[in-house]
Enzyme design. Structure first.
Site, PDB file in Angstrom:
ATOM      1  N   ASP A 117     -35.660  -8.988 -29.847  1.00 30.76           N
ATOM      2  CA  ASP A 117     -34.931  -9.883 -28.955  1.00 30.76           C
ATOM      3  C   ASP A 117     -35.894 -10.770 -28.175  1.00 30.76           C
ATOM      4  OD1 ASP A 117     -35.789  -8.378 -26.667  1.00 30.76           O
ATOM      5  OD2 ASP A 117     -34.198  -6.934 -27.081  1.00 30.76           O
TER       6      ASP A 117
ATOM      7  N   LYS B  84     -31.252 -11.669 -27.567  1.00 29.05           N
ATOM      8  CA  LYS B  84     -30.533 -11.203 -26.379  1.00 29.05           C
ATOM      9  C   LYS B  84     -31.267 -11.586 -25.103  1.00 29.05           C
ATOM     10  CE  LYS B  84     -28.495  -7.283 -26.387  1.00 29.05           C
ATOM     11  NZ  LYS B  84     -28.191  -5.851 -26.398  1.00 29.05           N
TER      12      LYS B  84
END
Length: 457
Positions: free
Chosen positions: A248, A270
């Site tokens: 991420d 993310k």
């Protein structure tokens, strides 16, 4: 990268060294070990060169340097104590598109010589780009102590087995798992060192005939808060063995550079409040890649079990019968506070620390009354957008407005930025910072001026 590391095949190829002293002798040994057909040119030679020439190992050309000596060369080394002559050799080689090393003058050279750890056929080269040969030598010495002397024998034996292994195991994943078992097998290594053919054969047959687990596996790895030096040794080992790395936004570029070069990389993007890839889809990516028999690393910033949703991902794998393991990481609270000079606990100021998610959504309400109590430190993850609410609620439930607070942006990275103030300023301070940021609230923040070490480095 200023230099491309390559390993040259010089066996039976013409090479030239200009210089007949001790430095030239050291270079000559390397070229002779590599099987080069060596000519050495100098006005005079130390005895070792004469001995080599008498043994038919090289050719000596006594006298001034003549550019025609380069006409049939593949590679040249200028190793005299005459800078002007070394420069002349380099320029003559350059005009013929011949690689030339100039001793102690990396800027004048078209290639540099690294420090070498020889475990043939395994070779390890260490270079500082010519800027610090002593540092390269020290690193080589450390690596020498880490690499067993018999490692070359294991590598050579592996080369003999390649054909059989390719026939025995159908997929690249199966072959890789076999090789990993072989290279860490102490009995085989010792048998090769002792030339115990019976034990070598028995161990090899056992390794080849053992059934391989065709399922893949997933390793949840905490990458730490940013500084690549805070990645654990086990975490490093896992990302260098991975077939696929699912990562991420919070994983730093320095850590990504440590991943195996041929590993597939899947970015799931993310960050606080935004998910480029929904969590359920991330779960399915892990499951799908593992079901292909691959070794998958789920690489997360900080620690995967602290606001990383690692538990949800592992539940999916567990339900599907996929093997998994977890490598903890240094969580952002520890890393950011340490690099900001803020101890999370302190005998005089805080007997406990609370790690709290700043995602104050879906109607969930925190226990603000307990959070507002004295003698503790609060660390809010992903709380930047809710800083004004955090400020309001804590003051409403009795926390003094002058309580020290700090916000740490890009904690532990070279771009780390920290601002501090009081609780009454928290909402205003948050507007000056960007994600990823961490909010620390408590009396321990007052120690920052005294204990801040990172910004001074």
């Amino acid at each position: 990268m200023d230099h491309l590391p390559i390993f040259c095949q010089l066996r039976d190829r013409d090479c030239l060294i200009v210089g007949g002293g001790d430095v030239a002798e050291r270079k000559a040994r390397l070229l002779l070990d590599a099987g080069a057909r060596l000519t050495v040119n100098a006005l005079a030679f130390i005895p070792q060169f004469t001995a080599w020439a008498d043994a038919g190992m090289l050719t000596l050309v006594e006298g001034p340097f003549d550019e025609s000596l380069l006409d049939t060369c593949w590679l040249a080394i200028a190793a005299t104590d005459d800078d002007a002559l070394n420069q002349r050799v380099s320029e003559a080689a350059e005009s013929r598109r011949i690689f030339c090393n100039v001793v102690d003058a990396p800027k004048a050279a078209s290639f540099i010589m690294p420090s070498i750890i020889d475990r043939s056929p395994l070779m390890v080269a260490v270079s500082s780009g010519g800027t610090s040969p002593v540092l390269a030598r020290l690193l080589r010495e450390k690596l020498e102590s880490l690499l067993p002397l018999h490692l070359g024998q294991v590598a050579k034996y592996a080369g003999q087995l390649r054909g059989r292994v390719k026939q025995q195991f159908a997929t690249m994943g199966e072959r890789r798992r076999f090789w990993e078992k072989l290279f860490v097998n102490d009995r085989l290594a010792q048998s090769l060192a002792n030339n115990d053919q019976k034990a070598i054969t028995e161990t090899t047959e056992q390794l080849i005939n053992e059934p391989l687990d065709h399922r893949g596996e997933v390793v949840l790895v905490g990458a730490g808060p940013g500084d690549a030096g805070l990645l654990t040794l086990k975490g490093l080992q896992q990302i260098q063995q991975a077939d696929v790395v699912v990562y991420d936004r919070l994983v730093s570029d320095d850590i990504m550079n440590l991943i195996r070069r041929d590993a597939d990389r899947v970015f799931v993007g993310k960050r606080a409040g935004y998910h480029c890839v929904p969590q359920e889809e991330i779960n399915q990516i892990l499951l799908r890649e593992a079901q292909k028999g691959k070794r998958v690393v789920r690489l997360k910033g900080g620690d995967p079990f602290i606001f990383g949703r690692g538990g949800e991902e592992l539940e999916t794998l567990c339900n599907a019968g996929i093997p998994f393991s977890v490598v903890p990481g240094i969580t952002a609270a520890s890393g950011c506070s340490a690099y900001s000079g803020i101890p999370l606990t302190h005998r005089d100021y805080a007997q406990s620390v609370r790690l709290i998610t700043g995602h104050l959504k879906t109607g969930g309400e925190l226990d603000w009354e307990n959070l507002a109590a004295e003698k503790q430190t609060l660390v809010f993850y992903m709380g930047l957008n809710q800083a004004a609410t955090i400020q309001q609620k804590l003051i409403e439930y009795g926390m003094p407005g002058e309580m020290p607070v700090a916000i740490v942006e890009n904690g532990t990275a070279v771009t780390q930025r920290v601002i501090d103030g009081t609780l009454t300023q928290l909402g205003e301070l948050a507007q000056q910072m960007n994600s990823p940021s961490l909010i620390i609230i408590g009396r321990v923040v007052g120690l920052r001026d005294k204990l801040n070490w990172f910004s001074n480095h």
